[in-house]
Design a protein around this motif. Structure first.
Motif, PDB file in Angstrom:
ATOM      1  N   THR A   1      -4.752  -5.576  -5.882  1.00 12.98           N
ATOM      2  CA  THR A   1      -4.830  -4.121  -5.916  1.00 12.98           C
ATOM      3  C   THR A   1      -6.158  -3.685  -5.311  1.00 12.98           C
ATOM      4  O   THR A   1      -6.911  -4.503  -4.805  1.00 12.98           O
ATOM      5  CB  THR A   1      -4.649  -3.603  -7.366  1.00 12.98           C
ATOM      6  N   SER A   2      -6.426  -2.401  -5.346  1.00 15.54           N
ATOM      7  CA  SER A   2      -7.682  -1.833  -4.849  1.00 15.54           C
ATOM      8  C   SER A   2      -7.873  -0.488  -5.539  1.00 15.54           C
ATOM      9  O   SER A   2      -6.971   0.007  -6.224  1.00 15.54           O
ATOM     10  CB  SER A   2      -7.614  -1.620  -3.334  1.00 15.54           C
ATOM     11  N   CYS A   3      -9.012   0.127  -5.333  1.00 21.49           N
ATOM     12  CA  CYS A   3      -9.222   1.465  -5.902  1.00 21.49           C
ATOM     13  C   CYS A   3      -8.216   2.475  -5.341  1.00 21.49           C
ATOM     14  O   CYS A   3      -7.645   3.246  -6.109  1.00 21.49           O
ATOM     15  CB  CYS A   3     -10.659   1.915  -5.681  1.00 21.49           C
ATOM     16  N   PRO A   4      -7.935   2.481  -4.022  1.00 23.52           N
ATOM     17  CA  PRO A   4      -6.910   3.400  -3.522  1.00 23.52           C
ATOM     18  C   PRO A   4      -5.529   3.119  -4.131  1.00 23.52           C
ATOM     19  O   PRO A   4      -4.788   4.046  -4.464  1.00 23.52           O
ATOM     20  CB  PRO A   4      -6.906   3.161  -2.014  1.00 23.52           C
ATOM     21  N   ASP A   5      -5.191   1.846  -4.297  1.00 23.32           N
ATOM     22  CA  ASP A   5      -3.916   1.491  -4.907  1.00 23.32           C
ATOM     23  C   ASP A   5      -3.873   1.925  -6.369  1.00 23.32           C
ATOM     24  O   ASP A   5      -2.841   2.415  -6.854  1.00 23.32           O
ATOM     25  CB  ASP A   5      -3.697  -0.020  -4.786  1.00 23.32           C
ATOM     26  N   GLN A   6      -4.985   1.772  -7.078  1.00 19.68           N
ATOM     27  CA  GLN A   6      -5.041   2.212  -8.472  1.00 19.68           C
ATOM     28  C   GLN A   6      -4.905   3.733  -8.571  1.00 19.68           C
ATOM     29  O   GLN A   6      -4.314   4.250  -9.520  1.00 19.68           O
ATOM     30  CB  GLN A   6      -6.332   1.739  -9.146  1.00 19.68           C
ATOM     31  N   LEU A   7      -5.425   4.456  -7.592  1.00 17.66           N
ATOM     32  CA  LEU A   7      -5.205   5.905  -7.561  1.00 17.66           C
ATOM     33  C   LEU A   7      -3.712   6.197  -7.482  1.00 17.66           C
ATOM     34  O   LEU A   7      -3.209   7.086  -8.172  1.00 17.66           O
ATOM     35  CB  LEU A   7      -5.946   6.541  -6.384  1.00 17.66           C
ATOM     36  N   CYS A   8      -2.985   5.434  -6.691  1.00 17.02           N
ATOM     37  CA  CYS A   8      -1.532   5.616  -6.602  1.00 17.02           C
ATOM     38  C   CYS A   8      -0.872   5.344  -7.948  1.00 17.02           C
ATOM     39  O   CYS A   8       0.064   6.049  -8.332  1.00 17.02           O
ATOM     40  CB  CYS A   8      -0.935   4.722  -5.529  1.00 17.02           C
TER      41      CYS A   8
END
Length: 83
Positions: free
Chosen positions: A68-75
Motif C-alpha cells: 500500500t501507500s499513503c495515496p492508496d490509504q487515502l482511497c
C-alpha cells in the motif's frame, strides 16, 4: 460538511483527516506522519476533487516493497465515508 478520521495501515503516516463538503468534494485533507512534503502536495492536489476521481487516480499505488501507500490509504479512507 462531514469530518472523516481514518487510521492508516502499512504506511509511515498514521492517520488521515479530511472533510467532505456539501457538494461531495474533499476539503482540508491532512496526513499525520509520513513524508511531509509529498503528503502536503497530495493534499493540495486533491483539494476540491470528488472522491471517485481521487480513487480513479490513486487506488492501488504502492510504496516500495509495501502493499500500500499513503495515496492508496487515502482511497481506503474514501471507501469508508459514512452515508
Amino acid at each position: 460538511m462531514k469530518h472523516i478520521t481514518y487510521q492508516t495501515q502499512g504506511t509511515c503516516s498514521k492517520q488521515i483527516d479530511f472533510d467532505i463538503d456539501d457538494d461531495g468534494r474533499i476539503r482540508n485533507l491532512q496526513f499525520l506522519g509520513g513524508c511531509h512534503g509529498n503528503l502536503q502536495g497530495i493534499s493540495q492536489l486533491v483539494n476540491g476533487m470528488r472522491p471517485e476521481d481521487v480513487k480513479q487516480r490513486l487506488d492501488g499505488i504502492r510504496c516500495g516493497y509495501k502493499n500500500t501507500s499513503c495515496p492508496d490509504q487515502l482511497c481506503r479512507a474514501l471507501d469508508n465515508i459514512p452515508s
